[in-house]
Design a protein around this motif. Sequence first.
Motif, short mmCIF file in Angstrom:
data_model
loop_
_atom_site.label_atom_id
_atom_site.label_comp_id
_atom_site.label_asym_id
_atom_site.label_seq_id
_atom_site.Cartn_x
_atom_site.Cartn_y
_atom_site.Cartn_z
N MET A 1 -7.21 -41.24 -11.16
CA MET A 1 -6.47 -40.01 -11.47
C MET A 1 -5.01 -40.16 -11.04
O MET A 1 -4.72 -40.66 -9.96
N ASP A 2 -4.10 -39.72 -11.91
CA ASP A 2 -2.69 -39.80 -11.60
C ASP A 2 -2.36 -38.90 -10.41
O ASP A 2 -2.88 -37.80 -10.27
N ARG A 3 -1.47 -39.39 -9.53
CA ARG A 3 -1.13 -38.64 -8.32
C ARG A 3 -0.51 -37.29 -8.66
O ARG A 3 -0.76 -36.28 -7.99
N THR A 4 0.32 -37.25 -9.73
CA THR A 4 0.95 -35.99 -10.13
C THR A 4 -0.10 -34.97 -10.55
O THR A 4 -0.03 -33.79 -10.19
N ASP A 5 -1.09 -35.41 -11.34
CA ASP A 5 -2.16 -34.51 -11.76
C ASP A 5 -2.95 -34.00 -10.56
O ASP A 5 -3.34 -32.84 -10.50
N HIS A 6 -3.21 -34.90 -9.61
CA HIS A 6 -3.95 -34.51 -8.40
C HIS A 6 -3.19 -33.45 -7.62
O HIS A 6 -3.77 -32.44 -7.18
N THR A 7 -1.89 -33.64 -7.46
CA THR A 7 -1.06 -32.66 -6.76
C THR A 7 -1.05 -31.33 -7.49
O THR A 7 -1.13 -30.26 -6.88
N SER A 8 -0.94 -31.38 -8.84
CA SER A 8 -0.92 -30.17 -9.64
C SER A 8 -2.21 -29.37 -9.46
O SER A 8 -2.19 -28.14 -9.39
N LYS A 9 -3.34 -30.08 -9.38
CA LYS A 9 -4.62 -29.39 -9.18
C LYS A 9 -4.69 -28.75 -7.81
O LYS A 9 -5.23 -27.64 -7.65
N ILE A 10 -4.13 -29.42 -6.80
CA ILE A 10 -4.12 -28.83 -5.46
C ILE A 10 -3.24 -27.58 -5.44
O ILE A 10 -3.63 -26.55 -4.86
N VAL A 11 -2.08 -27.64 -6.08
CA VAL A 11 -1.20 -26.48 -6.14
C VAL A 11 -1.90 -25.33 -6.86
O VAL A 11 -1.82 -24.16 -6.43
N GLY A 12 -2.61 -25.62 -7.94
CA GLY A 12 -3.36 -24.59 -8.64
C GLY A 12 -4.46 -24.00 -7.77
O GLY A 12 -4.71 -22.79 -7.81
N THR A 13 -5.10 -24.83 -6.98
CA THR A 13 -6.13 -24.35 -6.05
C THR A 13 -5.53 -23.43 -5.00
O THR A 13 -6.10 -22.38 -4.66
N VAL A 14 -4.37 -23.81 -4.47
CA VAL A 14 -3.68 -22.97 -3.49
C VAL A 14 -3.35 -21.61 -4.10
O VAL A 14 -3.55 -20.56 -3.46
N TRP A 15 -2.87 -21.63 -5.33
CA TRP A 15 -2.52 -20.36 -5.99
C TRP A 15 -3.77 -19.50 -6.18
O TRP A 15 -3.73 -18.28 -5.99
N GLY A 16 -4.89 -20.13 -6.54
CA GLY A 16 -6.13 -19.39 -6.69
C GLY A 16 -6.59 -18.77 -5.38
O GLY A 16 -7.08 -17.63 -5.34
N LEU A 17 -6.43 -19.49 -4.27
CA LEU A 17 -6.80 -18.97 -2.96
C LEU A 17 -5.91 -17.80 -2.55
O LEU A 17 -6.38 -16.83 -1.94
N LEU A 18 -4.63 -17.87 -2.91
CA LEU A 18 -3.73 -16.74 -2.62
C LEU A 18 -4.15 -15.51 -3.41
O LEU A 18 -4.11 -14.38 -2.89
N ILE A 19 -4.53 -15.70 -4.65
CA ILE A 19 -5.00 -14.57 -5.46
C ILE A 19 -6.29 -14.00 -4.88
O ILE A 19 -6.45 -12.77 -4.80
N LEU A 20 -7.19 -14.86 -4.44
CA LEU A 20 -8.42 -14.39 -3.80
C LEU A 20 -8.11 -13.57 -2.56
O LEU A 20 -8.74 -12.53 -2.31
N ASN A 21 -7.12 -13.99 -1.80
CA ASN A 21 -6.76 -13.25 -0.59
C ASN A 21 -6.26 -11.84 -0.90
O ASN A 21 -6.44 -10.92 -0.10
N THR A 22 -5.63 -11.66 -2.06
CA THR A 22 -5.04 -10.36 -2.39
C THR A 22 -5.97 -9.47 -3.20
O THR A 22 -5.55 -8.40 -3.63
N LEU A 23 -7.21 -9.90 -3.42
CA LEU A 23 -8.13 -9.06 -4.20
C LEU A 23 -8.56 -7.82 -3.41
O LEU A 23 -9.01 -6.84 -3.99
N GLY A 24 -8.44 -7.86 -2.09
CA GLY A 24 -8.77 -6.69 -1.29
C GLY A 24 -10.23 -6.64 -0.91
O GLY A 24 -11.07 -7.40 -1.41
N SER A 25 -10.55 -5.70 -0.02
CA SER A 25 -11.92 -5.56 0.47
C SER A 25 -12.48 -4.17 0.27
O SER A 25 -13.60 -3.89 0.64
N ALA A 26 -11.69 -3.27 -0.31
CA ALA A 26 -12.15 -1.90 -0.55
C ALA A 26 -12.21 -1.64 -2.04
O ALA A 26 -11.31 -2.01 -2.78
N GLY A 27 -13.27 -1.00 -2.46
CA GLY A 27 -13.41 -0.70 -3.88
C GLY A 27 -14.74 -0.05 -4.16
O GLY A 27 -15.33 0.61 -3.28
N ALA A 28 -15.23 -0.22 -5.38
CA ALA A 28 -16.49 0.40 -5.78
C ALA A 28 -17.67 -0.30 -5.13
O ALA A 28 -17.57 -1.40 -4.59
N LYS A 29 -18.82 0.36 -5.19
CA LYS A 29 -20.05 -0.24 -4.71
C LYS A 29 -20.50 -1.33 -5.67
O LYS A 29 -20.53 -1.13 -6.88
#
Length: 411
Positions: free
Chosen positions: A1-29
């Motif tokens: 795997m190309d190093r650039t592609d590997h880094t891009s996937k890690i950056v995308g994973t980080v962004w996904g984790l940030l979005i998960l963090n902001t989903l919140g914990s209060a809402g519907a049942k």
Amino acid sequence: MDRTDHTSKIVGTVWGLLILNTLGSAGAKTIIPLPRSLIQMVTMGALVAAFALALAVNLRLRIRASAFGFLLTLLLVPSVISSADLESGFGALFRCARLALFVGTLWLLSRWWDGGLTFVRHHIRIYFVVLGSVAAGAIISPGAAMPELYGGRLVGALWPLTPPQIGQYAAVIIGLSVLLVLGRRTDRASAAVVIVPALVLLALTHTRTATLGLLVGLALAIGSLVLTSAAARRFFAWAVVCAAVAAVGFGSALQAWFLRGQSQENFTSLTGRAKVWHALLAAPRTTSEYLFGAGLGDKSFGGLPIDNSWLAVYHEQGMTGVALVAAIIIVLGGVALLRPPSLSRACAIFLISYCAIASYTEAGLGDASPYLLHLTVAASLLVAPAAATPLTTPEVPGRPIPRGARRSEVT
């Protein structure tokens, strides 16, 4: 795997984790009851993992200078000052630490802000997955996904998401996908796979703020492309025609959807928000509270949600926080206006205008939230690409030319 592609996937994973963090914990049942402590552990764990991954991929701490990042970092100052006296409890200090970790992760990711569409694509893909979970919950248990508690509006049945959250995510990815089609950065079939389901979910949430933000944001973004894009001009013309037809043929249905069965008094008071706003503004404050706020909290006053970014920031971070948040919006908007017409600029204008409109009835601009992630994407789009360094050919010492040959060259 190309190093650039590997880094891009890690950056995308980080962004996904940030979005998960902001989903919140209060809402519907949810269908399967999820303890709030478990949800908070998952979201905070996602933020810690995001910071660790971002640090691992940027060990040399290469960051890009950014007025947006600088202002966001300054926002930590009133947050810490107001939270240090523990007026809002130890939870305020915990939220300060979360915001500091959030901003630190954004700084680490700034290395990859290059004015391109990388973060736009990450944004669309990850929020599409989130909306996919909402759709799955609606299919599995329609009753849990559209409970009477929320007036039959769509909520998250697998993960506790409120109608405004779902509407926000749907509106953002719809707008960005439309702009990618107009900029010919994706084909219509791929865009339709995202846009059509997202439109259905947006309609089921009955979220007026998200709908208005989508329409106004797209109008401004497409307007910025009208002079340079024939596709934008055609889309704008068709949009005007369709809007006129819809207003004439489906006016009563659209009005019923917009009112959501509310009384005139309830609608005028913005579903009770205005009463909370008036009470917050009328509450007595010390000089310190006026300047720096009462400390980071759960964006509520008197046990009721504030649902206004500016008043939430005023309550928690004071007038200093309000000035910094206003500076963030003004700086991003000013830079967007100064950039030449382009697809990146149009996407940034859409995100900035959407956040500005939503700030009137939604909180989040002063703390780790999806709105700060939207503005971060806008900041990454407005970065001026680095100028290419001209290649210089090193001088190669040549053989000495005989004096006679030089005379013959001159003559």
